[in-house]
Design a protein around this motif. Structure first.
Motif, PDB file in Angstrom:
ATOM      1  N   VAL A   1      70.097 -39.899  53.102  1.00 34.92           N
ATOM      2  CA  VAL A   1      69.009 -38.846  53.415  1.00 34.92           C
ATOM      3  C   VAL A   1      70.467 -37.132  53.541  1.00 34.92           C
ATOM      4  O   VAL A   1      69.926 -36.397  52.812  1.00 34.92           O
ATOM      5  N   SER A   2      71.502 -37.258  53.169  1.00 34.68           N
ATOM      6  CA  SER A   2      71.748 -35.960  52.944  1.00 34.68           C
ATOM      7  C   SER A   2      71.895 -35.664  50.810  1.00 34.68           C
ATOM      8  O   SER A   2      72.244 -34.766  50.750  1.00 34.68           O
ATOM      9  N   LEU A   3      72.018 -37.163  50.450  1.00 37.11           N
ATOM     10  CA  LEU A   3      71.638 -36.930  48.864  1.00 37.11           C
ATOM     11  C   LEU A   3      70.617 -36.381  48.377  1.00 37.11           C
ATOM     12  O   LEU A   3      70.481 -34.896  47.626  1.00 37.11           O
ATOM     13  N   GLY A   4      70.279 -37.070  49.477  1.00 41.60           N
ATOM     14  CA  GLY A   4      67.824 -36.766  48.998  1.00 41.60           C
ATOM     15  C   GLY A   4      67.864 -35.027  49.585  1.00 41.60           C
ATOM     16  O   GLY A   4      67.063 -34.139  48.831  1.00 41.60           O
ATOM     17  N   ARG A   5      67.976 -34.490  50.756  1.00 39.80           N
ATOM     18  CA  ARG A   5      67.997 -32.830  50.700  1.00 39.80           C
ATOM     19  C   ARG A   5      68.865 -31.976  50.076  1.00 39.80           C
ATOM     20  O   ARG A   5      68.379 -31.146  49.319  1.00 39.80           O
ATOM     21  N   ASN A   6      70.381 -32.801  49.379  1.00 44.78           N
ATOM     22  CA  ASN A   6      70.178 -31.923  48.568  1.00 44.78           C
ATOM     23  C   ASN A   6      69.824 -31.666  47.417  1.00 44.78           C
ATOM     24  O   ASN A   6      70.036 -30.833  46.376  1.00 44.78           O
TER      25      ASN A   6
ATOM     26  N   LEU B   1      58.434 -19.973  50.898  1.00 45.70           N
ATOM     27  CA  LEU B   1      59.166 -21.021  51.540  1.00 45.70           C
ATOM     28  C   LEU B   1      59.411 -22.103  50.933  1.00 45.70           C
ATOM     29  O   LEU B   1      57.999 -22.725  49.303  1.00 45.70           O
ATOM     30  N   SER B   2      60.448 -23.197  50.497  1.00 49.07           N
ATOM     31  CA  SER B   2      60.575 -24.334  49.804  1.00 49.07           C
ATOM     32  C   SER B   2      60.896 -25.481  51.131  1.00 49.07           C
ATOM     33  O   SER B   2      61.648 -25.084  51.456  1.00 49.07           O
ATOM     34  N   ILE B   3      60.177 -25.928  50.510  1.00 50.64           N
ATOM     35  CA  ILE B   3      59.710 -27.202  51.947  1.00 50.64           C
ATOM     36  C   ILE B   3      60.327 -28.795  51.541  1.00 50.64           C
ATOM     37  O   ILE B   3      59.450 -29.174  50.309  1.00 50.64           O
ATOM     38  N   VAL B   4      61.792 -29.373  51.925  1.00 48.81           N
ATOM     39  CA  VAL B   4      61.797 -30.851  51.303  1.00 48.81           C
ATOM     40  C   VAL B   4      61.989 -31.181  52.374  1.00 48.81           C
ATOM     41  O   VAL B   4      62.211 -31.623  53.321  1.00 48.81           O
ATOM     42  N   VAL B   5      60.701 -32.541  51.559  1.00 44.80           N
ATOM     43  CA  VAL B   5      60.744 -33.908  52.592  1.00 44.80           C
ATOM     44  C   VAL B   5      61.758 -35.025  51.554  1.00 44.80           C
ATOM     45  O   VAL B   5      61.427 -34.965  50.498  1.00 44.80           O
ATOM     46  N   ILE B   6      62.330 -35.265  52.488  1.00 49.66           N
ATOM     47  CA  ILE B   6      62.674 -37.020  52.358  1.00 49.66           C
ATOM     48  C   ILE B   6      62.477 -37.951  52.641  1.00 49.66           C
ATOM     49  O   ILE B   6      61.643 -38.516  54.222  1.00 49.66           O
ATOM     50  N   THR B   7      61.892 -39.426  51.749  1.00 49.45           N
ATOM     51  CA  THR B   7      60.954 -40.294  52.009  1.00 49.45           C
ATOM     52  C   THR B   7      61.699 -42.030  51.903  1.00 49.45           C
ATOM     53  O   THR B   7      62.980 -41.100  50.199  1.00 49.45           O
ATOM     54  N   LEU B   8      61.816 -42.294  52.645  1.00 50.54           N
ATOM     55  CA  LEU B   8      61.801 -43.851  51.844  1.00 50.54           C
ATOM     56  C   LEU B   8      61.576 -44.663  52.200  1.00 50.54           C
ATOM     57  O   LEU B   8      60.775 -44.835  54.072  1.00 50.54           O
ATOM     58  N   ASN B   9      60.180 -45.124  51.688  1.00 53.16           N
ATOM     59  CA  ASN B   9      58.862 -46.482  52.244  1.00 53.16           C
ATOM     60  C   ASN B   9      58.062 -45.778  53.531  1.00 53.16           C
ATOM     61  O   ASN B   9      58.263 -46.197  54.511  1.00 53.16           O
ATOM     62  N   GLU B  10      57.599 -44.830  52.283  1.00 51.15           N
ATOM     63  CA  GLU B  10      57.049 -43.993  53.858  1.00 51.15           C
ATOM     64  C   GLU B  10      55.042 -44.093  53.613  1.00 51.15           C
ATOM     65  O   GLU B  10      54.818 -42.764  54.102  1.00 51.15           O
ATOM     66  N   GLU B  11      54.665 -44.474  53.029  1.00 53.82           N
ATOM     67  CA  GLU B  11      53.900 -44.703  52.421  1.00 53.82           C
ATOM     68  C   GLU B  11      51.828 -44.407  53.277  1.00 53.82           C
ATOM     69  O   GLU B  11      51.062 -44.438  52.902  1.00 53.82           O
TER      70      GLU B  11
END
Length: 243
Positions: A69-74, A4-14
């Protein structure tokens, strides 16, 4: 069972990414890679994620110059080396057997694209009622006009490629558009299981306001199509308060 490949998008999530990565490091099924795609965070999100490379050997971090969001997932999907994909938000929390159970069900049901219901364990009664109503709506619409929770969506590289990924022009409900388009080619279903995620979205926007926003958005989508001109503004990463 395939990797499996898991894609995690983040923005200021420290303050939240560690909980997700800790949960991934203790999964009973470990044949996966994790690709963190960061939307040019202003905090130490990438540094916190980097600290988990010892416990998650196949962890890579890609920092974008732009946000989306979409850019990061893609981008994450394009970097993935495995056929099966899982898109996650950084504030998600998974049970130790989540990946094993999900992959088992995906194989048994022969699903290319699937959603997962929202869990509400430990949350106040108002939140639990709200989540239950939202999940009921997800259950009903999956057969006719599928919607989804973008915080946790399974897909495949084949499906993602044929769908041409998440539509980066859509300003709201890009996750719902993704599964709706997927359902036109493949059978889309929700897996009978849940994931937990941070309730800050409800806490900051308000239970009824957020519910009304998504109801209005999907009714609008049903009658007028997808929103590409910011008809209903809803910014990625606007949850500023960290708990």
């Amino acid at each position: 069972m395939k990797p499996l490949s898991i894609v995690v998008i983040t923005l200021n999530e420290e303050k939240r990414i560690a909980r997700l990565l800790e949960g991934l490091s203790t999964q009973t099924y470990q044949n996966f890679e994790v690709i963190v795609v960061d939307s040019n965070s202003d905090d130490a999100t990438c540094e916190v994620a980097q600290a988990y490379q010892a416990s998650i050997p196949e962890l890579t971090i890609h920092k974008m110059e732009k946000r989306g969001v979409s850019l990061g997932r893609n981008i994450g999907a394009s970097l993935a080396k495995n056929e099966r994909l899982l898109f996650l938000d950084a504030d998600v929390c998974l049970k130790p057997d989540f990946i094993f159970n999900a992959l088992t069900q995906l194989d048994d049901k022969k699903l290319e694209v699937a959603g997962v219901y929202m869990g509400s364990k430990g949350l106040p009664m108002a939140h639990r009622v709200g989540y239950s109503l939202f999940n009921f709506g997800l259950f009903l619409t999956q057969y006719t006009f599928p919607t989804a929770v973008g915080a946790c969506i399974f897909s495949t590289k084949r499906a993602h490629k044929e769908l041409q990924g998440f539509d980066e022009a859509i300003t709201l409900c890009e996750d719902c558009d993704y599964v709706k388009r997927a359902s036109q080619t493949w059978r889309f279903r929700f897996l009978p299981m849940t994931f937990e995620f941070d309730p800050r979205r409800l806490d900051q926007d308000g239970l009824f306001k957020m519910g009304a926003t998504y109801l209005k958005a999907n009714v609008r989508r049903f009658f007028f199509g997808e929103m590409r001109s910011n008809e209903m503004e809803y910014k990625f990463g606007h949850y500023s308060e960290q708990k």
